[in-house]
Motif scaffolding. Structure first.
Motif, PDB file in Angstrom:
ATOM      1  N   ASN A   1      53.574  48.025  50.704  1.00 32.89           N
ATOM      2  CA  ASN A   1      53.420  47.172  51.446  1.00 32.89           C
ATOM      3  C   ASN A   1      54.030  45.884  51.949  1.00 32.89           C
ATOM      4  O   ASN A   1      54.125  45.133  52.345  1.00 32.89           O
ATOM      5  CB  ASN A   1      52.639  45.796  50.343  1.00 32.89           C
ATOM      6  CG  ASN A   1      51.372  47.548  49.480  1.00 32.89           C
ATOM      7  OD1 ASN A   1      51.188  47.880  49.999  1.00 32.89           O
ATOM      8  ND2 ASN A   1      51.493  46.679  48.358  1.00 32.89           N
TER       9      ASN A   1
ATOM     10  N   CYS B   1      60.797  50.469  37.814  1.00 32.99           N
ATOM     11  CA  CYS B   1      61.635  50.544  38.370  1.00 32.99           C
ATOM     12  C   CYS B   1      61.678  50.883  39.465  1.00 32.99           C
ATOM     13  O   CYS B   1      62.734  51.562  40.899  1.00 32.99           O
ATOM     14  CB  CYS B   1      63.487  49.862  37.615  1.00 32.99           C
ATOM     15  SG  CYS B   1      63.612  51.902  36.909  1.00 32.99           S
TER      16      CYS B   1
ATOM     17  N   HIS C   1      61.454  56.187  28.631  1.00 33.25           N
ATOM     18  CA  HIS C   1      62.295  55.663  27.930  1.00 33.25           C
ATOM     19  C   HIS C   1      62.337  56.115  26.275  1.00 33.25           C
ATOM     20  O   HIS C   1      62.189  54.681  25.845  1.00 33.25           O
ATOM     21  CB  HIS C   1      61.904  54.030  28.639  1.00 33.25           C
ATOM     22  CG  HIS C   1      60.833  54.273  28.216  1.00 33.25           C
ATOM     23  ND1 HIS C   1      60.089  53.546  29.954  1.00 33.25           N
ATOM     24  CD2 HIS C   1      59.971  53.987  27.868  1.00 33.25           C
ATOM     25  CE1 HIS C   1      58.639  53.198  29.250  1.00 33.25           C
ATOM     26  NE2 HIS C   1      58.604  53.714  28.060  1.00 33.25           N
TER      27      HIS C   1
END
Ligand SMILES: Nc1ncnc2c1ncn2[C@@H]1O[C@H](COP(=O)(O)OP(=O)(O)OP(=O)(O)O)[C@@H](O)[C@H]1O
Ligand SMILES: [Mg+2]
Length: 255
Positions: free
Chosen positions: A12, A39, A197
């Motif tokens: 965008n 991220c 993670h």
């Protein structure tokens, strides 16, 4: 070998997610990609198999520029990849068999018997023999992940990409998935990227850790070097994402 060079991607116009990612993944290596939610880990993986096109930079797989390939060549290259999507992404309207056979049907001219045999074999690998006729809605979260894994394995890929393979699973199921990934990596001698993670996965199944931060690879090195780093950004990440799961397991994480 996968080489990612100066990869940039914005969405965008103003959301500059990848800001010059450089990373080389050697053949036979298992690497973890970690970093805060949002991220750009999934975005990075999607560039590797040509599902997203970079604004700048390139990804090469065994010397071939993924984004310069003709459509046929891109499909052929994708056939060498197994992809376990975040959330497993099974088609609910299809049976387990149909879900696993998807990539085989697209890329090969196998007869019904061969398809059946491959599906049965991959279900056995992930510890779910005989569930071919079930629908994804009948399965637990862990089973769905394992079916997703069986689908990723169906074409005997050279490259395996896992996007959050253990997120949302309890520690016991996570251990099973980790063990499966480790076994598969070894058996196939595949080159693997594990986006996670989950610190436990990181320390136990990968050769190297790459941490993304502010759109770049902030750190790449051994799990030991990552864990013992004094860098404040890395310490902060480990403290926030490592503690929860490790606490469940009674492990200690240096904060
Ligand atoms: N197709 C898309 N269109 C617009 N924005 C997108 C698109 N895909 C990703 N983004 C945005 O890019 C950023 C990075 O998304 P990404 O899914 O790569 O994060 P992530 O590191 O995988 O996070 P998580 O750990 O939560 O899965 C987010 O802000 C996301 O909203
Ligand atoms: Mg993601």
């Amino acid at each position: 070998m996968i080489e990612i060079r100066n990869l940039h991607k914005s969405f965008n116009g103003d959301l500059h997610v990848l800001r010059g990612v450089d990373l080389t993944i050697e053949t036979g290596e298992t690497i973890a990609i970690v970093g805060q939610s949002g991220c750009g880990k999934s975005v990075l993986l999607k560039h590797v198999i040509g599902l997203l096109t970079p604004d700048e930079g390139e990804v090469t797989v065994d010397g071939k520029n993924v984004h310069a390939l003709k459509e046929d060549d891109l499909y052929a290259l994708r056939g060498r990849f197994g992809f376990l999507f975040q959330g497993a992404a099974l088609f609910d309207s299809m049976t387990v068999r149909e879900n696993i056979a998807l990539g085989l049907v697209e890329n090969h001219s196998l007869d019904e018997d061969a398809l059946r045999r491959i599906v049965a074999e991959k279900l056995a690998v992930v510890g779910l023999p005989g569930i071919e006729n079930k629908k994804p809605s009948e399965l637990s979260g862990g089973m769905r992940k394992r079916v997703g894994l069986a689908r990723a394995l169906a074409t005997d890929p050279d490259y395996l990409l896992y996007d959050e393979p253990t997120t949302g699973l309890d520690p016991v199921m996570s251990d099973q998935i980790d063990a499966l990934i480790a076994k598969i990596t070894e058996q196939l001698n595949a080159t693997s990227i594990v986006v996670t993670h989950d610190m436990f996965s990181v320390y136990n199944i990968v050769h190297r850790v790459a941490m993304m931060h502010e759109g770049r690879i902030y750190f790449a090195g051994t799990p030991e070097a990552f864990q013992s780093s004094d860098d404040p950004v890395i310490r902060d990440f480990i403290r926030r994402f490592g503690t929860e799961r490790s606490a469940q397991r009674g492990m200690e994480v240096r904060g």
